[in-house]
Structures are given as C-alpha cells and as structure tokens.
Design an enzyme around this catalytic site. Structure first.
Site, PDB file in Angstrom:
ATOM      1  N   ALA A 164      23.303  37.796  29.638  1.00 14.91           N
ATOM      2  CA  ALA A 164      23.602  37.171  30.933  1.00 14.91           C
ATOM      3  C   ALA A 164      25.083  36.804  31.009  1.00 14.91           C
ATOM      4  O   ALA A 164      25.619  36.171  30.101  1.00 14.91           O
ATOM      5  CB  ALA A 164      22.747  35.924  31.122  1.00 14.91           C
ATOM      6  N   GLY A 165      25.721  37.233  32.078  1.00 17.30           N
ATOM      7  CA  GLY A 165      27.136  36.914  32.209  1.00 17.30           C
ATOM      8  C   GLY A 165      27.609  37.161  33.627  1.00 17.30           C
ATOM      9  O   GLY A 165      27.004  37.945  34.369  1.00 17.30           O
TER      10      GLY A 165
ATOM     11  N   THR B  74      31.317  37.287  36.337  1.00 12.52           N
ATOM     12  CA  THR B  74      32.774  37.252  36.490  1.00 12.52           C
ATOM     13  C   THR B  74      33.118  36.393  37.708  1.00 12.52           C
ATOM     14  O   THR B  74      32.348  36.354  38.677  1.00 12.52           O
ATOM     15  CB  THR B  74      33.362  38.658  36.734  1.00 12.52           C
TER      16      THR B  74
ATOM     17  N   ASP C  62      36.688  36.607  38.894  1.00  9.96           N
ATOM     18  CA  ASP C  62      38.050  37.044  38.606  1.00  9.96           C
ATOM     19  C   ASP C  62      39.070  36.419  39.561  1.00  9.96           C
ATOM     20  O   ASP C  62      38.875  36.405  40.784  1.00  9.96           O
ATOM     21  CB  ASP C  62      38.151  38.575  38.713  1.00  9.96           C
TER      22      ASP C  62
ATOM     23  N   GLN D  31      42.732  40.761  30.165  1.00 12.92           N
ATOM     24  CA  GLN D  31      42.748  41.525  31.410  1.00 12.92           C
ATOM     25  C   GLN D  31      43.289  40.641  32.531  1.00 12.92           C
ATOM     26  O   GLN D  31      42.947  39.447  32.611  1.00 12.92           O
ATOM     27  CB  GLN D  31      41.336  42.005  31.755  1.00 12.92           C
TER      28      GLN D  31
ATOM     29  N   GLN E 115      41.310  37.699  34.417  1.00 15.72           N
ATOM     30  CA  GLN E 115      40.090  37.373  33.670  1.00 15.72           C
ATOM     31  C   GLN E 115      40.344  36.360  32.544  1.00 15.72           C
ATOM     32  O   GLN E 115      39.708  36.436  31.487  1.00 15.72           O
ATOM     33  CB  GLN E 115      39.488  38.644  33.086  1.00 15.72           C
TER      34      GLN E 115
ATOM     35  N   TYR F 202      36.893  34.777  31.945  1.00 15.50           N
ATOM     36  CA  TYR F 202      35.912  35.714  31.369  1.00 15.50           C
ATOM     37  C   TYR F 202      36.326  36.140  29.957  1.00 15.50           C
ATOM     38  O   TYR F 202      35.519  36.118  29.015  1.00 15.50           O
ATOM     39  CB  TYR F 202      35.813  36.913  32.304  1.00 15.50           C
TER      40      TYR F 202
ATOM     41  N   PRO G 131      31.372  46.084  25.178  1.00 11.95           N
ATOM     42  CA  PRO G 131      31.422  47.274  26.022  1.00 11.95           C
ATOM     43  C   PRO G 131      32.745  47.363  26.771  1.00 11.95           C
ATOM     44  O   PRO G 131      33.380  46.339  27.070  1.00 11.95           O
ATOM     45  CB  PRO G 131      30.282  47.064  27.036  1.00 11.95           C
TER      46      PRO G 131
HETATM   47  N1  CAA Z   1      46.733  45.656  35.045  1.00 10.36           N
HETATM   48  C1  CAA Z   1      47.989  45.290  35.324  1.00 10.36           C
HETATM   49  N2  CAA Z   1      48.359  44.644  36.452  1.00 10.36           N
HETATM   50  C2  CAA Z   1      47.399  44.364  37.336  1.00 10.36           C
HETATM   51  C3  CAA Z   1      46.054  44.706  37.099  1.00 10.36           C
HETATM   52  C4  CAA Z   1      45.748  45.390  35.901  1.00 10.36           C
HETATM   53  N3  CAA Z   1      44.511  45.762  35.585  1.00 10.36           N
HETATM   54  N4  CAA Z   1      45.327  44.278  38.136  1.00 10.36           N
HETATM   55  C5  CAA Z   1      46.162  43.682  38.991  1.00 10.36           C
HETATM   56  N5  CAA Z   1      47.434  43.738  38.504  1.00 10.36           N
HETATM   57  C6  CAA Z   1      48.660  43.226  39.112  1.00 10.36           C
HETATM   58  C7  CAA Z   1      48.876  43.758  40.511  1.00 10.36           C
HETATM   59  O1  CAA Z   1      49.528  45.005  40.461  1.00 10.36           O
HETATM   60  C8  CAA Z   1      49.755  42.678  41.109  1.00 10.36           C
HETATM   61  O2  CAA Z   1      51.071  42.801  40.603  1.00 10.36           O
HETATM   62  P1  CAA Z   1      52.318  42.216  41.424  1.00 10.36           P
HETATM   63  O3  CAA Z   1      52.132  40.728  41.541  1.00 10.36           O
HETATM   64  O4  CAA Z   1      53.481  42.606  40.553  1.00 10.36           O
HETATM   65  O5  CAA Z   1      52.267  42.920  42.741  1.00 10.36           O
HETATM   66  C9  CAA Z   1      49.170  41.401  40.485  1.00 10.36           C
HETATM   67  O6  CAA Z   1      48.505  41.819  39.284  1.00 10.36           O
HETATM   68  C10 CAA Z   1      48.196  40.726  41.422  1.00 10.36           C
HETATM   69  O7  CAA Z   1      47.185  41.656  41.786  1.00 10.36           O
HETATM   70  P2  CAA Z   1      46.484  41.593  43.220  1.00 10.36           P
HETATM   71  O8  CAA Z   1      47.465  41.817  44.313  1.00 10.36           O
HETATM   72  O9  CAA Z   1      45.277  42.487  43.150  1.00 10.36           O
HETATM   73  O10 CAA Z   1      46.098  40.048  43.279  1.00 10.36           O
HETATM   74  P3  CAA Z   1      44.805  39.356  43.810  1.00 10.36           P
HETATM   75  O11 CAA Z   1      45.000  37.907  43.595  1.00 10.36           O
HETATM   76  O12 CAA Z   1      44.464  39.859  45.176  1.00 10.36           O
HETATM   77  O13 CAA Z   1      43.642  39.895  42.856  1.00 10.36           O
HETATM   78  C11 CAA Z   1      42.493  40.233  40.804  1.00 10.36           C
HETATM   79  C12 CAA Z   1      43.787  39.753  41.478  1.00 10.36           C
HETATM   80  C13 CAA Z   1      41.318  39.368  41.249  1.00 10.36           C
HETATM   81  C14 CAA Z   1      42.709  40.079  39.331  1.00 10.36           C
HETATM   82  C15 CAA Z   1      42.198  41.722  41.185  1.00 10.36           C
HETATM   83  O14 CAA Z   1      43.314  42.482  40.856  1.00 10.36           O
HETATM   84  C16 CAA Z   1      40.998  42.242  40.417  1.00 10.36           C
HETATM   85  O15 CAA Z   1      39.841  42.058  40.791  1.00 10.36           O
HETATM   86  N6  CAA Z   1      41.241  42.933  39.276  1.00 10.36           N
HETATM   87  C17 CAA Z   1      40.184  43.476  38.437  1.00 10.36           C
HETATM   88  C18 CAA Z   1      39.998  42.625  37.234  1.00 10.36           C
HETATM   89  C19 CAA Z   1      39.019  43.306  36.318  1.00 10.36           C
HETATM   90  O16 CAA Z   1      39.318  44.323  35.697  1.00 10.36           O
HETATM   91  N7  CAA Z   1      37.818  42.760  36.204  1.00 10.36           N
HETATM   92  C20 CAA Z   1      36.800  43.371  35.405  1.00 10.36           C
HETATM   93  C21 CAA Z   1      35.461  43.122  36.044  1.00 10.36           C
HETATM   94  S1  CAA Z   1      34.180  44.082  35.264  1.00 10.36           S
HETATM   95  C22 CAA Z   1      33.949  43.309  33.819  1.00 10.36           C
HETATM   96  O17 CAA Z   1      34.436  42.241  33.553  1.00 10.36           O
HETATM   97  C23 CAA Z   1      33.035  43.975  32.832  1.00 10.36           C
HETATM   98  C24 CAA Z   1      33.707  44.148  31.553  1.00 10.36           C
HETATM   99  O18 CAA Z   1      33.409  43.402  30.610  1.00 10.36           O
HETATM  100  C25 CAA Z   1      34.674  45.233  31.363  1.00 10.36           C
END
Ligand code: CAA
Length: 239
Positions: free
Chosen positions: A82-83, A85, A87, A140, A143, A146, A176
């Site tokens: 159970a988990g 996010t 983000d 990440q 995160q 998380y 994973p």
């Molecule tokens: N790597 C590097 N830079 C990243 C990035 C990444 N993966 N994601 C976002 N950024 C950067 C953007 O390019 C942006 O850079 P600048 O400020 O220089 O423009 C900055 O971070 C902010 O990004 P956003 O404009 O998207 O900002 P936001 O506040 O609207 O959203 C966020 C930020 C919520 C983190 C969104 O980017 C997001 O949802 N990212 C995905 C995070 C992720 O990978 N979550 C995994 C979920 S699945 C899981 O967790 C399962 C597992 O175990 C793997």
C-alpha cells in the site's frame, strides 16, 4: 497452505502480486483503502477476499489482521504494498502532502509488521516483502516525501531482518522502477515521456514482472535472502 496478506492488493502491483501468490498456491487476502467498487470487482474475478482499512491507523491494522486471520489462518507472508504519491516540489509541498505520504507508506509498513511479527516469531516462520521504489534510491524531482518513505523502508527492513533472522523470518524490499499502473499513469504525459527516455529497457515494467519477484522472495527457497533491496527497474538506476 501458507497464507499471504497483500496491502493495497486490489489494484496495480498489489493486485498482480495477490494473483501471482494465489497462482503459486497461497491462500491470499488483499486489503484496500477506499475504492470498494474496484476491490469487489477484483475479488469477484479472483476469489481473493478483500478487506478495507487504513494502513496508517495502528489500531485498524491490528483489528484488520485479526479479521483476516479469523478467515484465513495466521499470516505467513506479508506484502507491504500500500502506498500513495502526493508529488510536489518541496517549495510547494503542504504539510498535508508530506504527512499523508509518511503515514501511509512508512507508518503503514510499521503498523502492519507490528500486527503480524509476534505471530511469525512464535511460529518461527515469516516472509515480509515491502514495496520500495527506484526513486527511494535515486531521488526524484517532486518526490521528497515519497522518496523519503521508500528509502526509510530499506533501513526499517534491514533492522527487522536482523531482529528476525534467528526466527526464520526474512524481511526484504523490492524497488520497482516505473511500472504500468494508475500511479504512473497519473504522471503528466510530457514528464513521463522524458522519464521513459532514461530507462535503458525502453518501456514500463508490467505489474506481473514485479509480482514474480515477490513470489520468489516469499518462497521457502529464498530463506537465505534477507535484508536486501531487489531493484527491478529496467536499468534506470544501478545502485
Ligand atoms: N527530472 C528533472 N527535472 C524535472 C523533472 C525530472 N523528472 N520533472 C520536472 N522537472 C523540472 C522541470 O523541468 C521544471 O524545471 P524548471 O523549473 O527549470 O523549468 C521544474 O522541475 C518544475 O517542473 P514543473 O513545471 O512540472 O513543476 P510543477 O510544480 O508543475 O510540477 C511535479 C512538478 C509535480 C514534480 C511534476 O513535474 C511531476 O508530476 N513530476 C513527476 C514526478 C514523478 O516522477 N513521480 C513518480 C510517480 S510514479 C511513482 O512514484 C512510482 C514509482 O515508485 C516509480
């Protein structure tokens, strides 16, 4: 017949794990948080009984495990899957987003382990597998909450592994990578496309690919494997 309990076991990696354990000959029970429609559908399809409680609630876990055990017999295998996010970049993260993730992902693991560990010690057998994440190892963007919980599960599990080894209880983590689940489906498509470019295998994992590793770690054959973190991430990060 060994009994396995999978938290968050009615969707995503948890559902695949519950199904795989059942296929491997376990009597399986699955818990879920709130989506009773999906849980009941899953139960109907698989015949796996489902139970609703909040893993963040210590008393609910104790009471819930007692309800499961009354139906299935003592739990031999616990899968802490159970988990959630929530983000957000840290500079935008609310106290609530921090706390919810800590309470469910990390608190839930403590609450569930605490509810089963005494019985496992008495019976001198147990398998505990907790779902970490590649992002708990690599970090990440968005995160910090998380990733903190997923990294913490590793220290927790190593400690519990040391405490439990003499009682024939193993405690391991699976980390994973990005897997084809609703959780990953919620990542903005442009962000996910960028992330996928960093996965050498070039695709998401399937939930079944993660589930197979849980079945192995739960098996008698894996009795000498304890305290490890098994990465299954398509080469995205090699710790
Ligand atoms: N790597 C590097 N830079 C990243 C990035 C990444 N993966 N994601 C976002 N950024 C950067 C953007 O390019 C942006 O850079 P600048 O400020 O220089 O423009 C900055 O971070 C902010 O990004 P956003 O404009 O998207 O900002 P936001 O506040 O609207 O959203 C966020 C930020 C919520 C983190 C969104 O980017 C997001 O949802 N990212 C995905 C995070 C992720 O990978 N979550 C995994 C979920 S699945 C899981 O967790 C399962 C597992 O175990 C793997």
């Amino acid at each position: 017949m060994r009994v396995a309990l999978v938290t968050g076991g009615t969707a995503g990696i948890g559902a695949a794990t519950a199904q795989a354990l059942q296929d491997a000959g376990y009597r399986v029970a699955a818990t879920y948080g709130s989506n009773s429609d999906a849980a009941n559908r899953f139960s109907k399809q698989t015949g796996i009984p489902v139970f609703a409680w909040n893993v963040a609630d210590f008393g609910a876990c104790r009471e819930g495990v007692a309800r499961v055990e009354a139906q299935t017999g003592p739990v031999d295998v616990l899968v802490n899957n159970a988990g959630i996010t929530r983000d957000a970049m840290l500079h935008k993260m609310s106290d609530e987003q921090w706390r919810e993730v800590i309470d469910i992902n990390l608190g839930g693991c403590f609450n569930m382990c605490r509810a089963v560990i005494e019985g496992m010690r008495e019976r001198r057998f147990g398998r505990i597998v907790s779902m970490g994440s590649v992002n708990g190892l690599s970090g990440q963007v968005g995160q910090s909450n998380y990733a903190a919980t997923k990294a913490a599960l590793i220290g927790f599990s190593k400690s519990l592994a040391l405490e439990s080894a003499s009682r024939n209880i193993t405690v391991n983590v699976i980390a994973p990578g990005y897997t084809d689940t609703a959780m990953v489906g919620a990542v903005p498509p442009d962000v996910l496309a960028t992330i996928l470019k960093t996965v050498p295998v070039g695709r998401l994992a399937t939930p079944a690919e993660i589930a197979r590793a849980v079945v192995f770690l739960a098996s008698e054959d894996a009795g000498f494997i304890t305290g490890i973190t098994l990465s299954i991430n398509g080469g995205k990060y090699m710790p």
